[in-house]
Design an enzyme around this catalytic site. Structure first.
Site, PDB file in Angstrom:
ATOM      1  N   LYS A  23      49.174  37.640  44.222  1.00  0.00           N
ATOM      2  CA  LYS A  23      49.189  36.323  44.420  1.00  0.00           C
ATOM      3  C   LYS A  23      50.232  35.435  43.457  1.00  0.00           C
ATOM      4  O   LYS A  23      51.201  34.571  43.906  1.00  0.00           O
ATOM      5  CB  LYS A  23      47.836  35.695  44.355  1.00  0.00           C
ATOM      6  CG  LYS A  23      47.436  35.431  45.765  1.00  0.00           C
ATOM      7  CD  LYS A  23      45.819  34.801  45.834  1.00  0.00           C
ATOM      8  CE  LYS A  23      45.261  34.933  44.386  1.00  0.00           C
ATOM      9  NZ  LYS A  23      44.255  34.056  44.058  1.00  0.00           N
ATOM     10  N   ARG A  98      37.813  27.684  47.072  1.00  0.00           N
ATOM     11  CA  ARG A  98      37.476  29.099  46.654  1.00  0.00           C
ATOM     12  C   ARG A  98      35.904  29.420  47.672  1.00  0.00           C
ATOM     13  O   ARG A  98      35.720  30.623  47.709  1.00  0.00           O
ATOM     14  CB  ARG A  98      37.269  29.499  45.235  1.00  0.00           C
ATOM     15  CG  ARG A  98      37.189  30.726  44.975  1.00  0.00           C
ATOM     16  CD  ARG A  98      36.955  30.673  43.417  1.00  0.00           C
ATOM     17  NE  ARG A  98      38.225  30.585  42.830  1.00  0.00           N
ATOM     18  CZ  ARG A  98      38.455  31.132  41.506  1.00  0.00           C
ATOM     19  NH1 ARG A  98      37.703  31.792  40.831  1.00  0.00           N
ATOM     20  NH2 ARG A  98      39.751  31.039  40.963  1.00  0.00           N
ATOM     21  N   ARG A 137      45.919  49.885  35.428  1.00  0.00           N
ATOM     22  CA  ARG A 137      46.343  49.079  34.310  1.00  0.00           C
ATOM     23  C   ARG A 137      46.137  49.538  32.944  1.00  0.00           C
ATOM     24  O   ARG A 137      45.093  50.027  32.689  1.00  0.00           O
ATOM     25  CB  ARG A 137      45.727  47.953  34.511  1.00  0.00           C
ATOM     26  CG  ARG A 137      46.525  46.764  35.200  1.00  0.00           C
ATOM     27  CD  ARG A 137      45.651  45.437  34.986  1.00  0.00           C
ATOM     28  NE  ARG A 137      45.904  44.610  36.163  1.00  0.00           N
ATOM     29  CZ  ARG A 137      45.079  43.395  36.649  1.00  0.00           C
ATOM     30  NH1 ARG A 137      44.141  43.283  35.899  1.00  0.00           N
ATOM     31  NH2 ARG A 137      45.409  43.034  37.457  1.00  0.00           N
ATOM     32  N   ARG A 170      41.294  48.399  29.757  1.00  0.00           N
ATOM     33  CA  ARG A 170      40.185  47.475  29.389  1.00  0.00           C
ATOM     34  C   ARG A 170      38.775  47.758  30.290  1.00  0.00           C
ATOM     35  O   ARG A 170      39.014  48.144  31.375  1.00  0.00           O
ATOM     36  CB  ARG A 170      40.713  46.133  29.999  1.00  0.00           C
ATOM     37  CG  ARG A 170      41.485  45.393  28.878  1.00  0.00           C
ATOM     38  CD  ARG A 170      41.886  44.037  29.003  1.00  0.00           C
ATOM     39  NE  ARG A 170      42.446  44.081  30.529  1.00  0.00           N
ATOM     40  CZ  ARG A 170      43.328  43.110  30.859  1.00  0.00           C
ATOM     41  NH1 ARG A 170      43.682  42.478  30.155  1.00  0.00           N
ATOM     42  NH2 ARG A 170      43.779  43.189  32.452  1.00  0.00           N
ATOM     43  N   ARG A 181      33.569  43.150  41.329  1.00  0.00           N
ATOM     44  CA  ARG A 181      34.136  41.965  41.371  1.00  0.00           C
ATOM     45  C   ARG A 181      34.484  41.740  42.847  1.00  0.00           C
ATOM     46  O   ARG A 181      34.459  40.407  43.232  1.00  0.00           O
ATOM     47  CB  ARG A 181      35.355  41.934  40.488  1.00  0.00           C
ATOM     48  CG  ARG A 181      35.456  40.525  39.622  1.00  0.00           C
ATOM     49  CD  ARG A 181      36.781  40.559  38.798  1.00  0.00           C
ATOM     50  NE  ARG A 181      37.147  41.709  38.007  1.00  0.00           N
ATOM     51  CZ  ARG A 181      38.457  41.872  37.565  1.00  0.00           C
ATOM     52  NH1 ARG A 181      39.391  41.449  37.792  1.00  0.00           N
ATOM     53  NH2 ARG A 181      38.314  42.993  36.798  1.00  0.00           N
TER      54      ARG A 181
HETATM   55  P1  AMP Z   1      40.515  31.896  36.984  1.00  0.00           P
HETATM   56  O1  AMP Z   1      41.411  31.560  36.411  1.00  0.00           O
HETATM   57  O2  AMP Z   1      40.855  31.717  38.586  1.00  0.00           O
HETATM   58  O3  AMP Z   1      39.690  33.069  37.102  1.00  0.00           O
HETATM   59  O4  AMP Z   1      39.256  30.687  36.711  1.00  0.00           O
HETATM   60  C1  AMP Z   1      38.831  30.557  35.602  1.00  0.00           C
HETATM   61  C2  AMP Z   1      37.541  29.521  35.633  1.00  0.00           C
HETATM   62  O5  AMP Z   1      37.896  28.235  36.271  1.00  0.00           O
HETATM   63  C3  AMP Z   1      36.488  30.065  36.679  1.00  0.00           C
HETATM   64  O6  AMP Z   1      35.709  31.035  36.113  1.00  0.00           O
HETATM   65  C4  AMP Z   1      35.803  28.729  37.010  1.00  0.00           C
HETATM   66  O7  AMP Z   1      34.802  28.555  35.914  1.00  0.00           O
HETATM   67  C5  AMP Z   1      37.002  27.931  37.083  1.00  0.00           C
HETATM   68  N1  AMP Z   1      37.495  27.665  38.389  1.00  0.00           N
HETATM   69  C6  AMP Z   1      38.723  28.273  38.876  1.00  0.00           C
HETATM   70  N2  AMP Z   1      38.849  27.804  40.317  1.00  0.00           N
HETATM   71  C7  AMP Z   1      37.854  27.178  40.485  1.00  0.00           C
HETATM   72  C8  AMP Z   1      37.328  26.442  41.610  1.00  0.00           C
HETATM   73  N3  AMP Z   1      38.174  26.406  42.898  1.00  0.00           N
HETATM   74  N4  AMP Z   1      36.170  25.944  41.705  1.00  0.00           N
HETATM   75  C9  AMP Z   1      35.321  26.055  40.844  1.00  0.00           C
HETATM   76  N5  AMP Z   1      35.698  26.489  39.683  1.00  0.00           N
HETATM   77  C10 AMP Z   1      36.886  27.129  39.398  1.00  0.00           C
END
Ligand code: AMP
Length: 234
Positions: A23, A98, A137, A170, A181
């Site tokens: 992505k 999401r 990885r 990791r 996950r």
């Molecule tokens: P990511 O880098 O996408 O794993 O996002 C890191 C953190 O940002 C997540 O663990 C959430 O706490 C928050 N986050 C990212 N996208 C969303 C979303 N669409 N809605 C709510 N929290 C988000």
């Protein structure tokens, strides 16, 4: 403030796909080719946290616990970000919405402004291929460069090309962790896909093709389809 320069004619794309579907790479390529801002929710939140803003402070409480930030904060952050000049021609949303709740809230907020998501680009990769990609990885603990045991191996097995450090596998990349996950992330994503499939804007792409082939197919299908509302759901 929106001055109408964005308005109904700008292009808003949502990019969906599991971890390691490519992505980020596709978002970069598309944002460059189509001149759209790439808005990745995790990055936006981390920027807010770093800037020390009120929103960043509130969001950080949830991020620290690995929880989703509440919808109202998330929507407010995206709508603000969509008013920045670099999103005038449109944006690629990555990581948001999401959940189907976020999708509905986003649709409602956009609709108040006479806007709607134009297309949902779904990069589909079978679970076992995701597990293969992530579990293979290896990372250099010093410079964080990432390798893959078969797809992108270092020249000396197990050693970083740049500094010779022993590469690590990791914990998060172990197959059972990746499967867990996926089990958590896929159902809400499928609901978001289903939500937008009803409006006929979902375009599905085979994410096992080479990266440039996927980019080319996305660009071709975006060109071939009329904007907003009349797409095919593949
Ligand atoms: P990511 O880098 O996408 O794993 O996002 C890191 C953190 O940002 C997540 O663990 C959430 O706490 C928050 N986050 C990212 N996208 C969303 C979303 N669409 N809605 C709510 N929290 C988000």
């Amino acid at each position: 403030m929106s001055d109408g320069s964005g308005g109904a004619s700008r292009r808003l794309l949502l990019l969906l796909g599991p971890v390691a579907a490519g992505k980020g790479t596709q978002a970069e390529a598309l944002s460059h080719r189509l001149n759209l801002a790439h808005l990745a929710s995790g990055d936006l939140f981390r920027q807010q946290v770093q800037s020390g803003s009120e929103l960043g402070r509130k969001a950080n409480e949830y991020m620290d616990r690995g929880e989703l930030v509440p919808d109202d904060l998330t929507i407010a952050m995206f709508m603000d970000r969509l008013d920045e000049p670099d999103a005038e021609r449109g944006a690629i949303l990555d990581g948001f919405p999401r959940t189907v709740g976020q999708a509905r809230a986003l649709d409602a907020t956009l609709s108040e402004r006479g806007e709607a998501l134009d297309r949902v680009i779904l990069i589909d990769v079978p679970d076992e291929e995701i597990v293969r990609r992530v579990a293979g990885r290896r990372v250099c603990p010093v410079d964080h460069r990432t390798y893959h045991v078969t797809d992108d191996p270092p020249s000396k097995p197990g050693r970083c090309d740049l500094d010779g450090t022993e590469l690590v596998h990791r914990d998060d990349d172990r197959p059972e962790v990746v499967r867990a996950r996926l089990e958590k992330q896929m159902p809400p994503m499928r609901e978001v896909v289903e939500h937008y499939r009803r409006s006929g804007i979902v375009e599905r792409f085979d994410g096992t093709q080479p990266i440039p082939a996927i980019t080319a197919e996305i660009l071709a299908r975006l060109d071939a389809q009329p904007a907003a509302g009349g797409g095919s759901d593949g």
